[in-house]
Design a protein around this motif. Sequence first.
Motif, PDB file in Angstrom:
ATOM      1  N   MET A   1       0.933  -1.565  -0.072  1.00  0.00           N
ATOM      2  CA  MET A   1      -0.161   0.003  -0.197  1.00  0.00           C
ATOM      3  C   MET A   1       0.935   0.772   0.301  1.00  0.00           C
ATOM      4  N   LYS A   2       0.868   2.420  -0.870  1.00  0.00           N
ATOM      5  CA  LYS A   2       1.456   2.762  -0.505  1.00  0.00           C
ATOM      6  C   LYS A   2       1.105   4.198   0.510  1.00  0.00           C
ATOM      7  N   LEU A   3       2.489   4.823   0.449  1.00  0.00           N
ATOM      8  CA  LEU A   3       2.266   5.795   1.927  1.00  0.00           C
ATOM      9  C   LEU A   3       1.125   6.650   2.097  1.00  0.00           C
ATOM     10  N   ARG A   4       0.241   7.424   1.212  1.00  0.00           N
ATOM     11  CA  ARG A   4      -0.661   8.073   1.180  1.00  0.00           C
ATOM     12  C   ARG A   4      -2.098   7.981   1.882  1.00  0.00           C
ATOM     13  N   HIS A   5      -1.775   6.720   0.518  1.00  0.00           N
ATOM     14  CA  HIS A   5      -3.246   5.894   1.192  1.00  0.00           C
ATOM     15  C   HIS A   5      -3.206   5.334   2.656  1.00  0.00           C
ATOM     16  N   LEU A   6      -2.523   4.609   3.096  1.00  0.00           N
ATOM     17  CA  LEU A   6      -2.317   4.524   4.806  1.00  0.00           C
ATOM     18  C   LEU A   6      -2.990   6.036   5.515  1.00  0.00           C
ATOM     19  N   LEU A   7      -2.191   7.614   4.759  1.00  0.00           N
ATOM     20  CA  LEU A   7      -2.768   8.502   5.925  1.00  0.00           C
ATOM     21  C   LEU A   7      -4.300   8.464   5.901  1.00  0.00           C
ATOM     22  N   THR A   8      -4.552   8.011   4.923  1.00  0.00           N
ATOM     23  CA  THR A   8      -6.251   8.421   4.749  1.00  0.00           C
ATOM     24  C   THR A   8      -7.075   7.656   4.755  1.00  0.00           C
ATOM     25  N   LEU A   9      -6.930   5.964   4.850  1.00  0.00           N
ATOM     26  CA  LEU A   9      -7.428   4.696   5.117  1.00  0.00           C
ATOM     27  C   LEU A   9      -8.729   5.005   5.679  1.00  0.00           C
ATOM     28  N   PRO A  10      -9.915   4.577   5.492  1.00  0.00           N
ATOM     29  CA  PRO A  10     -10.633   4.883   6.167  1.00  0.00           C
ATOM     30  C   PRO A  10     -10.942   3.812   6.977  1.00  0.00           C
ATOM     31  N   LEU A  11     -11.799   4.396   8.358  1.00  0.00           N
ATOM     32  CA  LEU A  11     -11.244   3.140   9.131  1.00  0.00           C
ATOM     33  C   LEU A  11     -12.371   2.152   9.446  1.00  0.00           C
ATOM     34  N   VAL A  12     -13.557   2.555   8.122  1.00  0.00           N
ATOM     35  CA  VAL A  12     -14.353   1.501   7.701  1.00  0.00           C
ATOM     36  C   VAL A  12     -14.221   0.497   6.923  1.00  0.00           C
ATOM     37  N   GLY A  13     -14.806  -1.258   6.965  1.00  0.00           N
ATOM     38  CA  GLY A  13     -15.204  -0.775   5.190  1.00  0.00           C
ATOM     39  C   GLY A  13     -15.639  -1.524   3.747  1.00  0.00           C
ATOM     40  N   ILE A  14     -15.741  -3.055   3.691  1.00  0.00           N
ATOM     41  CA  ILE A  14     -16.573  -3.094   2.903  1.00  0.00           C
ATOM     42  C   ILE A  14     -16.975  -4.486   2.763  1.00  0.00           C
ATOM     43  N   CYS A  15     -18.706  -4.137   2.431  1.00  0.00           N
ATOM     44  CA  CYS A  15     -19.478  -6.103   2.861  1.00  0.00           C
ATOM     45  C   CYS A  15     -19.114  -6.249   1.392  1.00  0.00           C
ATOM     46  N   MET A  16     -19.043  -7.956   2.053  1.00  0.00           N
ATOM     47  CA  MET A  16     -19.273  -9.167   1.176  1.00  0.00           C
ATOM     48  C   MET A  16     -20.096  -9.534   1.393  1.00  0.00           C
ATOM     49  N   VAL A  17     -21.089 -10.186  -0.104  1.00  0.00           N
ATOM     50  CA  VAL A  17     -22.298 -10.274  -0.248  1.00  0.00           C
ATOM     51  C   VAL A  17     -22.483 -12.091   0.171  1.00  0.00           C
ATOM     52  N   ALA A  18     -21.528 -13.183   0.046  1.00  0.00           N
ATOM     53  CA  ALA A  18     -21.825 -14.393   1.030  1.00  0.00           C
ATOM     54  C   ALA A  18     -20.144 -14.149   1.487  1.00  0.00           C
ATOM     55  N   LEU A 140       8.232   1.498   8.993  1.00  0.00           N
ATOM     56  CA  LEU A 140       6.757   1.473   9.597  1.00  0.00           C
ATOM     57  C   LEU A 140       5.361   0.871   8.421  1.00  0.00           C
ATOM     58  N   MET A 141       5.453   0.930   7.508  1.00  0.00           N
ATOM     59  CA  MET A 141       5.414   0.541   6.534  1.00  0.00           C
ATOM     60  C   MET A 141       5.028  -1.030   6.149  1.00  0.00           C
ATOM     61  N   ALA A 142       6.516  -1.747   7.176  1.00  0.00           N
ATOM     62  CA  ALA A 142       6.964  -3.125   6.489  1.00  0.00           C
ATOM     63  C   ALA A 142       5.121  -3.655   8.211  1.00  0.00           C
ATOM     64  N   GLN A 143       5.753  -3.037   9.150  1.00  0.00           N
ATOM     65  CA  GLN A 143       4.622  -3.120   9.983  1.00  0.00           C
ATOM     66  C   GLN A 143       3.595  -3.247   9.281  1.00  0.00           C
ATOM     67  N   TYR A 144       3.431  -1.727   8.984  1.00  0.00           N
ATOM     68  CA  TYR A 144       1.550  -1.819   8.392  1.00  0.00           C
ATOM     69  C   TYR A 144       1.024  -3.316   7.659  1.00  0.00           C
ATOM     70  N   GLU A 145       2.059  -3.180   6.720  1.00  0.00           N
ATOM     71  CA  GLU A 145       1.840  -4.369   5.230  1.00  0.00           C
ATOM     72  C   GLU A 145       1.548  -5.832   6.459  1.00  0.00           C
ATOM     73  N   GLN A 146       2.545  -5.788   7.346  1.00  0.00           N
ATOM     74  CA  GLN A 146       2.563  -7.187   8.544  1.00  0.00           C
ATOM     75  C   GLN A 146       0.522  -6.911   9.340  1.00  0.00           C
ATOM     76  N   ILE A 147       0.366  -6.464   9.581  1.00  0.00           N
ATOM     77  CA  ILE A 147      -1.008  -6.438  10.442  1.00  0.00           C
ATOM     78  C   ILE A 147      -1.987  -6.528   9.100  1.00  0.00           C
ATOM     79  N   SER A 148      -1.957  -5.776   7.623  1.00  0.00           N
ATOM     80  CA  SER A 148      -2.715  -6.407   7.140  1.00  0.00           C
ATOM     81  C   SER A 148      -2.369  -7.506   5.879  1.00  0.00           C
TER      82      SER A 148
END
Length: 344
Positions: A1-18, A140-148
């Motif tokens: 993930m690009k740095l600027r995307h992490l800084l603006t990442l929404p805190l809630v997400g997307i729904c799956m159908v099933a 820090l971005m590497a830490q984010y990748e591990q978390i995700s």
Amino acid sequence: MKLRHLLTLPLVGICMVACSNASRPSTSYHVTLPLTDDDNGLMAYLTNFDTGENIDSTQVSGAQAVWEGSVEYPILARIYVDGARKGMVVLEEGDIVINKNEAKGSPLNDYLASYNAQVSDLAKKIRSLEPTDSAQQAELMAQYEQISEKALSDNANNTLGYYFLLQKAYDMDLDELDATMKQFPQFEQSQKLATLREAKVKKAETGVGSKYKDFEIAGADGTSQRLSDFVGQDGKYLLVDYWASWCGPCRKEIPYIKQLAQAHADKLNVLGVAVWDEPQNTLKAIDDLGITWPVILNAGTIPTDLYGISGIPCIMLISPDGTIVSRDQQSEELVAEVEAILAQ
């Protein structure tokens, strides 16, 4: 993930159908959204984020909205009160409470809250760094990748897995997305993912080296404007900024665009295209931000559908002959790339 995307990442997400077509027992949910006495009597809705379909509704009473129902599998829902968004929630068994647009009180909601807290902490640390501290940013971005990656692995067979997959998918090109989807066929029925894939097809068709695609936007006065009205004007390059008044990152790009417009007026024209926005809000932002270049108003989704734009700002540079020579750069990277092209 690009740095600027992490800084603006929404805190809630997307729904799956099933997650599966297999039959599942229904589970009950109980969701409470604290509101105010002024909201009493308003209608509150839970809608399927993926399809937009209404799942449940209730009338606000006692300064709160309360939903009770059952689902066959956890579903991520968007909350609306009198048409205004009030956060999101995973519908599953539990006594779930929404506080400051964050849901807690059930396994998946608690997991997402914990994930959001970790990501928010990393984003704060990144913002505190000096721009030149690339080594610490990378760590820090590497830490984010591990978390995700862990979050996706932990939830590969539920609605949060789809959310974490979609967050990664936004940064993939078309081939990467297709390859990734082969690993997660359980999510292939999602409308959001299908829309994203179609956007990537359009983006691939309008990448650097491609000819621009024209569009026409009708004005309130009965006239219309086309992108072709501006491309190649006076033999200059055209910098096109797809933006909206409500978009914070869009507003942050305006000084960089001004810098380019002022420094290279002999070679460069600028055009704003207001998407996903109301004309009166765009006009106010034009005045507030001191925008002096022409702006096509009320473009809606026409340009974003055409160019596969899934997030704004999207800034592209079109050469006098109509070739797209830069796309999706921002801030210092945008200035550097545009100046390098104009110097050729």
